[in-house]
Design an enzyme around this catalytic site. Structure first.
Site, short mmCIF file in Angstrom:
data_model
loop_
_atom_site.label_atom_id
_atom_site.label_comp_id
_atom_site.label_asym_id
_atom_site.label_seq_id
_atom_site.Cartn_x
_atom_site.Cartn_y
_atom_site.Cartn_z
N HIS A 34 0.84 -1.19 0.00
CA HIS A 34 0.00 0.00 0.00
C HIS A 34 0.87 1.24 0.00
O HIS A 34 2.10 1.16 0.12
CB HIS A 34 -0.98 0.01 1.19
CG HIS A 34 -0.36 0.21 2.53
ND1 HIS A 34 -1.05 0.75 3.59
CD2 HIS A 34 0.88 -0.04 3.01
CE1 HIS A 34 -0.28 0.82 4.66
NE2 HIS A 34 0.91 0.34 4.33
N HIS A 74 -1.34 -10.34 -1.61
CA HIS A 74 -0.49 -10.00 -2.76
C HIS A 74 -1.13 -8.96 -3.69
O HIS A 74 -0.88 -8.95 -4.89
CB HIS A 74 -0.05 -11.26 -3.52
CG HIS A 74 1.01 -12.00 -2.78
ND1 HIS A 74 0.71 -12.88 -1.75
CD2 HIS A 74 2.36 -11.96 -2.88
CE1 HIS A 74 1.83 -13.36 -1.27
NE2 HIS A 74 2.86 -12.83 -1.92
N GLU A 76 0.20 -5.07 11.66
CA GLU A 76 0.89 -4.60 10.46
C GLU A 76 2.38 -4.93 10.52
O GLU A 76 2.98 -5.29 9.52
CB GLU A 76 0.68 -3.09 10.33
CG GLU A 76 1.30 -2.48 9.10
CD GLU A 76 0.99 -1.01 8.96
OE1 GLU A 76 -0.16 -0.69 8.62
OE2 GLU A 76 1.89 -0.19 9.21
N HIS A 117 3.49 -5.15 3.75
CA HIS A 117 3.49 -5.71 5.10
C HIS A 117 3.06 -7.17 5.05
O HIS A 117 2.29 -7.57 4.18
CB HIS A 117 2.52 -4.96 6.01
CG HIS A 117 2.85 -3.53 6.21
ND1 HIS A 117 3.87 -3.10 7.04
CD2 HIS A 117 2.31 -2.41 5.68
CE1 HIS A 117 3.92 -1.78 7.00
NE2 HIS A 117 2.98 -1.33 6.19
N CYS A 120 5.91 6.08 4.72
CA CYS A 120 4.77 5.29 4.23
C CYS A 120 4.02 5.95 3.07
O CYS A 120 3.06 5.39 2.56
CB CYS A 120 3.82 4.96 5.37
SG CYS A 120 4.55 3.83 6.57
#
Length: 161
Positions: free
Chosen positions: A26, A85, A146, A41, A35
């Site tokens: 992400h 994935h 996470e 993750h 991030c």
């Protein structure tokens, strides 16, 4: 059928938990740290439900709140198989251009109507699962881990009106 243990209280509610794992990428659009970059993750999701075990010696699921296999099927269909994935982007950001490029190249991309933080993902997962559970079984809690040291939790009691 085996006789019941005399101390079992059949009206007692019991919580059961099943754990899942999936890999997801992400990026957090507009974020002021690392991030903001596309990264991934190894998520761990714990799903806890609560209910009264079935008290019918003739029922194939006698003694169960819900069959772990049934719970696994729901979570896999609605969450694990969808997010595993995949790369998740907020559909309301310029990341849609990157998402389109990735999709054109055959990548699995999810465009969601929220910033894909652990907090928002766990809220999304709660909404997906609450309505799938059989009568008498309620979603009690979710925990989305996470990283080794960071997780978001959702509890039904915190979200009652």
């Amino acid at each position: 059928m085996l006789p019941l243990h005399p101390k079992i209280q059949w009206m007692s509610r019991v919580r059961i938990t099943k754990q899942f794992s999936f890999e997801t990428g992400h990026a957090l659009y507009g974020y002021d740290g690392k991030c903001k970059n596309v990264h991934g993750h190894s998520y761990k999701l714990s799903v806890t439900v609560i209910g009264t075990p079935i008290n019918d010696p003739e029922h194939v699921k006698h003694g169960m709140v819900i069959d772990f296999t049934d719970l696994k099927k729901m979570v896999k269909e609605d969450i694990v198989d969808v997010f595993d994935h995949a790369t998740v982007f907020n559909a309301h950001t310029p990341h849609v251009e990157l998402a389109k490029e990735l999709m054109d190249r055959g990548h699995q991309v999810l465009l969601v109507p929220y910033q894909p933080t652990s907090e928002n993902m766990v809220l999304d997962f709660a909404e997906k699962l609450k309505n799938r559970l059989p009568q008498g079984v309620e979603l009690f809690a979710l925990r989305l881990q996470e990283t080794e040291t960071s997780f978001a939790e959702w509890y039904a009691d915190d979200n009652r009106s």
